[in-house]
Write a protein that holds these residues in place. Structure first.
Motif, PDB file in Angstrom:
ATOM      1  N   HIS B 209      83.237  34.962  32.101  1.00  0.00           N
ATOM      2  CA  HIS B 209      83.847  35.447  33.343  1.00  0.00           C
ATOM      3  C   HIS B 209      83.230  36.804  33.652  1.00  0.00           C
ATOM      4  CE1 HIS B 209      87.413  36.271  36.090  1.00  0.00           C
ATOM      5  NE2 HIS B 209      86.820  37.444  35.983  1.00  0.00           N
ATOM      6  N   VAL B 210      82.443  36.851  34.724  1.00  0.00           N
ATOM      7  CA  VAL B 210      81.804  38.108  35.123  1.00  0.00           C
ATOM      8  C   VAL B 210      82.171  38.380  36.573  1.00  0.00           C
ATOM      9  CG1 VAL B 210      79.615  39.338  35.365  1.00  0.00           C
ATOM     10  CG2 VAL B 210      79.894  37.696  33.504  1.00  0.00           C
ATOM     11  N   GLU B 211      82.663  39.574  36.846  1.00  0.00           N
ATOM     12  CA  GLU B 211      83.115  39.889  38.201  1.00  0.00           C
ATOM     13  C   GLU B 211      82.422  41.140  38.711  1.00  0.00           C
ATOM     14  OE1 GLU B 211      87.323  40.232  37.264  1.00  0.00           O
ATOM     15  OE2 GLU B 211      87.116  42.398  37.028  1.00  0.00           O
ATOM     16  N   VAL B 212      82.245  41.177  40.041  1.00  0.00           N
ATOM     17  CA  VAL B 212      81.528  42.294  40.655  1.00  0.00           C
ATOM     18  C   VAL B 212      82.485  43.105  41.524  1.00  0.00           C
ATOM     19  CG1 VAL B 212      79.638  42.923  42.215  1.00  0.00           C
ATOM     20  CG2 VAL B 212      79.380  40.980  40.663  1.00  0.00           C
ATOM     21  N   ASP B 229      82.681  42.221  32.454  1.00  0.00           N
ATOM     22  CA  ASP B 229      82.816  40.958  31.726  1.00  0.00           C
ATOM     23  C   ASP B 229      84.249  40.872  31.222  1.00  0.00           C
ATOM     24  OD1 ASP B 229      82.847  38.926  29.712  1.00  0.00           O
ATOM     25  OD2 ASP B 229      80.671  39.113  29.510  1.00  0.00           O
ATOM     26  N   CYS B 230      84.960  39.837  31.663  1.00  0.00           N
ATOM     27  CA  CYS B 230      86.372  39.679  31.283  1.00  0.00           C
ATOM     28  C   CYS B 230      86.565  38.349  30.574  1.00  0.00           C
ATOM     29  CB  CYS B 230      87.265  39.748  32.513  1.00  0.00           C
ATOM     30  SG  CYS B 230      86.887  41.083  33.639  1.00  0.00           S
ATOM     31  N   SER B 231      85.695  38.041  29.628  1.00  0.00           N
ATOM     32  CA  SER B 231      85.735  36.730  28.980  1.00  0.00           C
ATOM     33  C   SER B 231      86.760  36.645  27.854  1.00  0.00           C
ATOM     34  CB  SER B 231      84.352  36.373  28.433  1.00  0.00           C
ATOM     35  OG  SER B 231      83.401  36.364  29.483  1.00  0.00           O
ATOM     36  N   VAL B 232      87.219  37.796  27.348  1.00  0.00           N
ATOM     37  CA  VAL B 232      88.200  37.744  26.253  1.00  0.00           C
ATOM     38  C   VAL B 232      89.582  37.512  26.875  1.00  0.00           C
ATOM     39  CG1 VAL B 232      89.202  38.919  24.272  1.00  0.00           C
ATOM     40  CG2 VAL B 232      86.786  39.263  24.837  1.00  0.00           C
ATOM     41  N   GLN B 233      90.004  36.265  26.833  1.00  0.00           N
ATOM     42  CA  GLN B 233      91.229  35.861  27.515  1.00  0.00           C
ATOM     43  C   GLN B 233      92.081  35.015  26.589  1.00  0.00           C
ATOM     44  OE1 GLN B 233      90.240  33.734  31.106  1.00  0.00           O
ATOM     45  NE2 GLN B 233      88.921  35.355  31.871  1.00  0.00           N
ATOM     46  N   ALA B 272      88.420  47.960  48.812  1.00  0.00           N
ATOM     47  CA  ALA B 272      87.976  47.525  47.481  1.00  0.00           C
ATOM     48  C   ALA B 272      88.327  46.060  47.258  1.00  0.00           C
ATOM     49  CB  ALA B 272      88.639  48.377  46.398  1.00  0.00           C
ATOM     50  N   GLY B 273      87.449  45.361  46.593  1.00  0.00           N
ATOM     51  CA  GLY B 273      87.705  43.962  46.266  1.00  0.00           C
ATOM     52  C   GLY B 273      86.824  43.545  45.105  1.00  0.00           C
ATOM     53  N   THR B 274      87.164  42.417  44.504  1.00  0.00           N
ATOM     54  CA  THR B 274      86.401  41.944  43.353  1.00  0.00           C
ATOM     55  C   THR B 274      86.000  40.496  43.557  1.00  0.00           C
ATOM     56  OG1 THR B 274      87.493  43.457  41.840  1.00  0.00           O
ATOM     57  CG2 THR B 274      86.503  41.499  40.868  1.00  0.00           C
ATOM     58  N   VAL B 275      84.708  40.225  43.364  1.00  0.00           N
ATOM     59  CA  VAL B 275      84.211  38.861  43.484  1.00  0.00           C
ATOM     60  C   VAL B 275      83.998  38.318  42.077  1.00  0.00           C
ATOM     61  CG1 VAL B 275      82.463  37.385  44.523  1.00  0.00           C
ATOM     62  CG2 VAL B 275      83.057  39.562  45.624  1.00  0.00           C
ATOM     63  N   GLU B 276      84.713  37.245  41.748  1.00  0.00           N
ATOM     64  CA  GLU B 276      84.665  36.708  40.386  1.00  0.00           C
ATOM     65  C   GLU B 276      83.699  35.524  40.297  1.00  0.00           C
ATOM     66  OE1 GLU B 276      89.029  37.982  38.750  1.00  0.00           O
ATOM     67  OE2 GLU B 276      88.773  35.871  39.265  1.00  0.00           O
ATOM     68  N   PHE B 277      82.912  35.527  39.217  1.00  0.00           N
ATOM     69  CA  PHE B 277      81.941  34.459  38.977  1.00  0.00           C
ATOM     70  C   PHE B 277      82.105  33.910  37.563  1.00  0.00           C
ATOM     71  CE2 PHE B 277      79.891  37.378  41.960  1.00  0.00           C
ATOM     72  CZ  PHE B 277      79.362  36.520  42.919  1.00  0.00           C
ATOM     73  N   LEU B 278      81.700  32.665  37.385  1.00  0.00           N
ATOM     74  CA  LEU B 278      81.451  32.151  36.041  1.00  0.00           C
ATOM     75  C   LEU B 278      79.945  32.173  35.839  1.00  0.00           C
ATOM     76  CD1 LEU B 278      83.859  29.084  35.791  1.00  0.00           C
ATOM     77  CD2 LEU B 278      84.047  31.274  34.574  1.00  0.00           C
ATOM     78  N   VAL B 279      79.516  32.665  34.676  1.00  0.00           N
ATOM     79  CA  VAL B 279      78.094  32.655  34.347  1.00  0.00           C
ATOM     80  C   VAL B 279      77.908  31.655  33.208  1.00  0.00           C
ATOM     81  CG1 VAL B 279      76.128  34.006  33.550  1.00  0.00           C
ATOM     82  CG2 VAL B 279      77.806  35.057  35.080  1.00  0.00           C
ATOM     83  N   ALA B 280      77.192  30.586  33.493  1.00  0.00           N
ATOM     84  CA  ALA B 280      77.002  29.510  32.521  1.00  0.00           C
ATOM     85  C   ALA B 280      75.987  29.923  31.460  1.00  0.00           C
ATOM     86  CB  ALA B 280      76.550  28.244  33.238  1.00  0.00           C
ATOM     87  N   PRO B 281      76.006  29.244  30.302  1.00  0.00           N
ATOM     88  CA  PRO B 281      75.058  29.599  29.239  1.00  0.00           C
ATOM     89  C   PRO B 281      73.592  29.544  29.693  1.00  0.00           C
ATOM     90  CG  PRO B 281      76.745  28.125  28.379  1.00  0.00           C
ATOM     91  CD  PRO B 281      76.961  28.205  29.866  1.00  0.00           C
ATOM     92  N   ASP B 282      73.275  28.695  30.687  1.00  0.00           N
ATOM     93  CA  ASP B 282      71.888  28.615  31.161  1.00  0.00           C
ATOM     94  C   ASP B 282      71.551  29.721  32.167  1.00  0.00           C
ATOM     95  OD1 ASP B 282      73.111  27.919  33.521  1.00  0.00           O
ATOM     96  OD2 ASP B 282      72.336  25.865  33.582  1.00  0.00           O
ATOM     97  N   GLY B 283      72.498  30.629  32.424  1.00  0.00           N
ATOM     98  CA  GLY B 283      72.232  31.751  33.325  1.00  0.00           C
ATOM     99  C   GLY B 283      72.645  31.477  34.766  1.00  0.00           C
ATOM    100  N   GLY B 284      72.971  30.231  35.086  1.00  0.00           N
ATOM    101  CA  GLY B 284      73.435  29.915  36.437  1.00  0.00           C
ATOM    102  C   GLY B 284      74.782  30.574  36.675  1.00  0.00           C
ATOM    103  N   PHE B 285      75.003  31.089  37.893  1.00  0.00           N
ATOM    104  CA  PHE B 285      76.311  31.688  38.162  1.00  0.00           C
ATOM    105  C   PHE B 285      76.945  31.066  39.388  1.00  0.00           C
ATOM    106  CE2 PHE B 285      73.292  34.582  40.239  1.00  0.00           C
ATOM    107  CZ  PHE B 285      73.820  34.669  41.521  1.00  0.00           C
TER     108      PHE B 285
END
Lengths: 79, 446
Positions: B209-212, B229-233, B272-285
């Motif tokens: 989970h990576v957010e901008v 990076d907010c992957s620890v959930q 202010a705002g945050t755009v959330e993405f998933l970044v896959a192991p292959d680098g695709g987001f």
């Protein structure tokens, strides 16, 4: 007549969601283990279960009321 | 507000303290609101004025639009800052604030509406050329869902269009399971959110989970402040966040920032705002959702960029330009945030309301604690379980984590259970320290 108490402090709800009917109504029968209310504690919903059987004679709180641990929530006439 | 204004802080807890501080630092007056349970709270004490808005349950106070508008009128404020949670992403609230003649410190109501609905947010992202997780339009029934799932490919997630904050999401591994659970998932969404609309999305095993962070003003200024990076959930609730995202290729970092700005421009984003993405192991987001408010974890971005995000929010609401440009913003070092919650990590994270009998905060270089609590305060059962956010900055990631470890040894909270013991283990965890982890890492190992 006896009173069943809340075990936790929080916000009292008589129904599983706003669109559902209440778990119990006055005049309704309850059995030990039956869910009679929910108490929301820090965004977690905890079921309140009856600890005896009987007929509900009074419900002491409304949906959304705050409740203390140990406070009475439902009065029943035991059978 | 013409530089000096009066701002109603329509929230509670640490974020209310944070906003009051930002108001004062910018020369504004701050008006606090409080419920019965919060009468003696820290933000009430720090504000220039405070208005009682109702009973302790949030529905009677912090979620009560009428009571908050009444407080705004009574205290003659210029603007309303919604914080996070409660009414912050409620378009009807933003509209009511504006209609009553106050400035809403956030994006326009129509943008909140567009990005608040996951299905319309997805459509907007696609239209802006930002990749989205392969998924469906809203599906009508089980037969429709089964057809859509064939195109997307399993495993999938069934998501409630009106869900959020990790709620209303059901993982499904195959066709048989989808057939079994789809109708129930829609019924659940109907009762939880008042809207039974559901759509499907491909599950991305191993994704992060990576957010901008975005900031935008009324003068065409649109800046991203890099990623978190907010992957620890745990159960889709964030527990530990860090910035920048560890071991993210520089090209991916640049592309994520640009994608967030593209989307922001496309929807006419402001504030202010945050755009959330998933970044896959292959680098695709892939875009997942946008939060149209200040984020709980915003301090780690402040730590690495030196930008005061709440101060920028107030500037933008005042019609001023952002104090920075994309060219002028840079990041330095690394920061980690630990959410100290009143939950018992050794008892399935059961919330533990009660009185705080000891509260010793850590300190030292790079250590920041955002909290509304002091010794003798009560953690009330009515609101979320956040005790404090511990934010540690270091000149590199290793130093940030080392400082976090020391800070956690110093941090003493007694009277209620807390997640401090879990965090002590986490910041020394070899896997976490070695590099990026994915969003189900914590749950899979415990």
């Amino acid at each position: 007549m006896s009173t069943m108490n809340a075990q936790l402090p929080g916000v009292f709800y008589r129904r599983p969601t706003p669109d559902h009917a209440p778990f119990v109504e006055v005049g309704g029968k309850v059995e030990p283990g039956q869910t009679i209310a929910l108490i929301e504690v820090m965004k977690t919903y905890n079921e309140v279960k009856a600890d005896r059987s009987g007929t509900v004679s009074r419900i002491l709180l409304d949906d959304g009321d705050e409740v203390e641990a140990g406070q009475g929530i439902v009065e029943v006439d035991e059978v | 507000m013409n530089g000096r204004g009066r701002i109603l802080v329509a929230n509670r807890g640490e974020i209310a303290v944070r906003v009051v501080r930002a108001c004062h630092a910018a020369g504004h007056e701050a008006v606090a609101v409080y419920s019965d349970a919060d009468k003696n709270a820290r933000w009430v004490e720090l504000a220039d004025e405070a208005v009682h808005i109702g009973g302790s349950p949030a529905a009677k106070s912090y979620l009560n639009t009428d009571a908050i508008l009444e407080a705004a009128k009574y205290s003659e404020v210029d603007a309303v800052h919604p914080g996070y949670g409660f009414l912050s992403e409620n378009a009807a609230f933003a509209r009511a604030v504006t209609a009553a003649g106050f400035t809403f410190v956030g994006p326009p109501p129509e943008v909140i509406e567009l990005m608040g609905d996951k299905a319309s947010a997805r459509t907007a992202a696609t239209a802006a050329g930002v990749p989205v997780v392969p998924g469906s339009r809203p599906v009508a029934d089980t037969a429709d869902a089964l057809r859509a799932a064939e195109e997307i490919g399993y495993p999938i997630l069934v998501k409630a269009a009106a869900g959020g904050g990790g709620r209303g999401i059901r993982p499904v591994r195959d066709r048989a399971q989808l057939e079994e659970v789809f109708a129930g998932a829609c019924a659940e969404a109907q009762s939880a959110f008042g809207d039974g609309t559901a759509y499907l999305e491909r599950a991305l095993p191993g994704a992060r989970h990576v957010e901008v962070q975005l900031l935008a003003d009324d003068h065409g200024g649109m800046v991203h402040l890099f990623e978190r990076d907010c992957s620890v959930q745990r159960r889709r609730q964030k527990l530990l966040e860090e910035a920048p995202a560890p071991d993210l290729p520089e090209s991916t970092r640049r592309e994520l920032g640009e994608a967030a700005r593209l989307l922001g421009s496309h929807v006419g984003y402001r504030n202010a705002g945050t755009v959330e993405f998933l970044v896959a192991p292959d680098g695709g987001f892939y875009f997942i959702e946008m939060n149209t408010r200040v984020q709980v974890e915003h301090p780690i971005t402040e730590a690495i960029t030196g930008v005061d995000l709440v101060a920028e929010q107030l500037r933008v609401a005042d019609g001023q330009r952002l104090s920075l440009s994309q060219e002028s913003v840079s990041h330095r070092g690394a920061a980690v945030e630990l959410r100290i919650n009143a939950e018992d990590p050794d008892n399935d994270f059961t919330p533990t309301p009660g009185e705080i009998t000891a509260f010793d905060q850590p300190g030292g270089p790079g250590v920041r604690v955002d909290t509304a609590l002091t010794r003798g305060d009560r953690i009330s059962p009515f609101y979320d379980s956040l005790i404090a956010k511990l934010v540690c900055w270091g000149s590199d990631r290793q130093q940030a984590y080392a400082r976090a470890g020391q800070a956690l040894r110093e941090f003493r909270v007694e009277g209620v259970a807390s997640t401090i013991p879990l965090h002590r283990r986490l910041v020394e965890d070899p896997e976490l320290l070695a590099g990026p982890v994915h969003t189900t890492w914590l749950e899979e190992r415990s």
